[in-house]
Scaffold this motif. Structure first.
Motif, short mmCIF file in Angstrom:
data_model
loop_
_atom_site.label_atom_id
_atom_site.label_comp_id
_atom_site.label_asym_id
_atom_site.label_seq_id
_atom_site.Cartn_x
_atom_site.Cartn_y
_atom_site.Cartn_z
N THR A 81 21.08 77.51 59.56
CA THR A 81 20.58 77.42 58.28
C THR A 81 18.97 77.26 58.16
O THR A 81 18.28 77.06 59.40
N ASP A 82 18.51 77.41 57.09
CA ASP A 82 17.18 77.52 56.59
C ASP A 82 16.78 76.56 55.57
O ASP A 82 16.87 77.16 54.39
N LEU A 83 16.75 75.33 55.92
CA LEU A 83 16.60 74.34 54.72
C LEU A 83 15.20 73.46 54.84
O LEU A 83 15.04 72.93 55.74
N ASP B 1 15.67 69.53 53.69
CA ASP B 1 16.80 69.26 54.20
C ASP B 1 17.01 67.41 54.16
O ASP B 1 15.89 66.55 54.10
N ARG C 90 10.77 75.48 43.39
CA ARG C 90 11.78 74.73 43.85
C ARG C 90 12.72 74.41 42.74
O ARG C 90 12.22 74.53 41.36
N ASN D 69 18.71 70.87 48.13
CA ASN D 69 18.69 71.27 49.49
C ASN D 69 19.43 72.43 49.65
O ASN D 69 20.54 72.71 49.99
N LEU D 70 18.51 73.68 49.24
CA LEU D 70 19.17 74.94 49.45
C LEU D 70 18.33 75.80 50.15
O LEU D 70 17.18 75.19 50.69
N GLU D 71 18.76 77.05 50.52
CA GLU D 71 18.03 77.87 51.38
C GLU D 71 17.22 78.92 50.48
O GLU D 71 17.42 79.76 49.95
N TYR D 72 16.15 78.39 50.18
CA TYR D 72 14.98 79.12 49.42
C TYR D 72 14.45 80.31 50.09
O TYR D 72 13.93 80.30 51.19
#
Length: 606
Positions: free
Chosen positions: A473-475, A478, A324, A10-13
């Motif tokens: 955020t931009d997840l 999520d 990812r 669950n990261l901001e790629y």
């Protein structure tokens, strides 16, 4: 409270723009996609550091669960691939790779507060891996082609200059190692006729561009392109781990765009070999489930002696390199076999659980009835396939609703967004990085993914489960955890904002918890047909389970490999090793839990 995670992480790629072409003749549009791949995970000064390709920075964590992103301080080669890190003395060393030129090394005593200093490179490499042995000697491994092996060399620690000539350590062996064969499920992607056509096309391009041909004669280029496009795998991404005096040299195989992208491992008594193929291979392998791929990564033994493997997961819709990151529990068994647990590898898992423990919560969303306010294919959010998605047709304020069939005890929800050929403004010429065959741009500007998730017992009165309509955020993957659980039958996701005002696409509204069902029947009898020395087909009777996990290994107590399937009772496995025994078990699962099958020995085939 326990800590949980769910792959993909669950990261901001970040988004990358890529325009391919040759000799200045570029395609009219950019491919736009999120990318993070080739992760290197290491501990430095009581923090865990995670570096990955095309991220323009790195993550840190003190527990491998909660990650904080940091932009690089100073100039760094953010458009070079496969970043590698190693601790040497007081420094964290960094390197990354680009073809066609010597690649530099970098070091910093504290990357959080000071920039890396550059050490000029003296030789060319691709997919680097530094390894400092217990005696202080420094070794370096590299390789990323389908024409050359994995190489190793000893380096002088202060200058990073090789002390020896490169040693050829190992190459692929597709006649004996089934898991090294290229293509989805190891089925060749190109016919001989298609390979011939691609070779002729590349020769025509090379004739128009001297830089691309590298000064090679036509016959040399032809031989090179015949290997490149002839269904030969890439052997790449080395990583070294030392355990109880043994050297475990790991490597990625087949190609990042395939569902069978995985990691194999060789073992030696010496850092430069000779190396022998480990008995348990491929040790990291995830061809089935919601999201595939578990290749090109790194292995960490944490401060509590737990073993973790992080690697690359595959989407490859907008571009082959749309990827990812995944994190897996791994370990060494009593015989020294390195293994990795991917049985339920994209389900929520506790950070404290042991490898191969059954998950606490089961999948509740598969095949459930789904409706949407607009668009096409809402049912795709429940089909456990990241390569299908509900597309709303608009960019804001559309909803999709899932009916679980009856009230259930819900503990986790993973919301997965998809990008489907984004259209937006091109980056300015002074922002892009121009390479030999392509232009790249990593968009580091803040983006937002915002939504509202509601639940209902009856489909009329709704309560808020999670409100991210004002999230900073931009997840895109999520994870919402409710460890104590809550009751709901209906789940409604309303999407309010996405990056670039793109059309809303959701590939998975994945719900986990306890469904209250009785366990499925046991798969106590099944057929295994040995198709070749490298392939087998496993088929079983339908016991009305939600899904099945086909497990196999070279010994009945070492069923370390798995292939999760839905909606079928037959699966071909092409990852076998010639001459090695094979044992198989088929587990069935539903919303109530998992029923283990019986183990069967597979007949040997020459």
């Amino acid at each position: 409270m326990k800590k949980y995670y769910c792959n993909p992480l669950n990261l901001e790629y970040r988004y990358q723009f890529t325009k391919r072409g040759y000799a200045g003749q570029y395609a009219p549009d950019y491919d736009i996609y999120r990318e993070a791949a080739d992760p290197s995970l290491i501990e430095f000064r009581n923090l865990y550091y995670l570096f990955s390709s095309m991220t323009a920075g790195f993550y840190t964590s003190d527990d491998l669960h909660t990650w904080e992103f940091h932009d690089f301080l100073g100039e760094m080669p953010i458009y070079y691939y496969a970043p590698d890190v190693e601790v040497i003395g007081e420094y964290l060393y960094f390197s990354a790779s680009r073809r066609g030129e010597p690649c530099a090394f970098y070091r910093s005593k504290d990357p959080l507060t000071e920039p890396f200093e550059k050490i000029e490179g003296t030789f060319e490499f691709w997919d680097p891996a530094l390894f400092r042995d217990d005696d202080g000697r420094l070794y370096f491994y590299w390789g990323c082609t389908n024409t050359n092996p994995i190489y190793g060399v000893e380096l002088q620690p202060e200058t990073m200059v090789p002390l020896t000539e490169p040693v050829s350590l190992f190459f692929y062996d597709i006649e004996s190692h089934g898991y090294e064969r290229v293509g989805n499920d190891h089925i060749p992607p190109r016919t001989p006729e298609q390979t011939k056509s691609m070779v002729e096309s590349m020769l025509a391009r090379a004739g128009k561009m001297k830089a691309f041909s590298g000064g090679k004669k036509e016959e040399e280029l032809r031989a090179h392109f015949e290997v490149m496009f002839g269904n030969y795998p890439y052997i790449e991404g080395p990583w070294m781990t030392k355990h109880q005096g043994k050297y475990y040299l790991q490597y990625a195989i087949t190609g990042t765009q395939y569902n069978v992208y995985g990691d194999g491992v060789y073992v030696s008594d010496s850092p430069l070999g000779p190396f022998t193929l480990a008995r348990n291979n491929p040790y990291s392998y995830k061809p089935g489930g919601f999201m595939n791929g578990a290749g090109h990564g790194s292995t960490l033994i944490d401060r509590n002696d737990n073993v973790w493997h992080t690697s690359t997961m595959q989407i490859s819709h907008n571009h082959d390199f749309e990827r990812r990151l995944g994190l897996w529990k791994a370990g060494f068994d009593e015989d020294g076999d390195l293994y990795c647990d991917q049985r339920y590898g994209d389900w929520p898992v506790s950070m404290d659980s042991r490898p191969f423990e059954n998950p606490e919560w089961m999948l509740l969303s598969y095949g459930k009835k789904v409706t949407a306010s607009c668009g096409s294919h809402p049912e795709a959010v429940a089909d456990e396939n990241c390569h299908t998605w509900w597309k709303a047709g608009i960019s804001r304020d559309a909803w999709v609703e899932m009916d679980l069939g009856h009230i259930m005890d819900i503990h986790a929800i993973q919301i997965n967004f998809m990008d489907d050929y984004i259209q937006t403004e091109e980056p300015a010429p002074d922002q892009v990085h121009v390479g030999l065959t392509e232009i790249r741009y990593i968009d580091t500007h803040r983006k937002y993914t915002r939504w509202l998730l509601e639940g209902s017992l009856d489909g009329r009165d709704y309560f808020i489960i999670e409100d991210k309509r004002n999230a900073g955020t931009d997840l895109p993957h999520d994870l919402i955890m409710k460890e104590d659980g809550f009751a709901a039958r209906f789940l409604k996701l309303t999407v309010t904002e996405l990056p670039y005002e793109e059309e809303i696409c959701v590939s998975g509204l994945r719900v986990f918890g306890l469904g209250g069902e009785t366990l499925p029947e046991q798969v106590d009898d099944f057929d295994v047909k040995r198709l070749s020395s490298l392939d087998m087909q496993v088929s079983w009777r339908d016991v009305k389970a939600e899904g099945y996990n086909v497990l196999w290994g070279y010994a009945p107590e070492k069923l370390y490999h798995s292939y999760m399937v839905f909606g079928k009772t037959k699966q071909t496995i092409g990852a076998l090793i010639k001459g090695q025994p094979v044992f198989v078990r088929v587990d069935s699962f539903n919303e109530g839990g998992i029923t283990e099958g019986v183990v069967k020995a597979v007949p040997y085939v020459n």
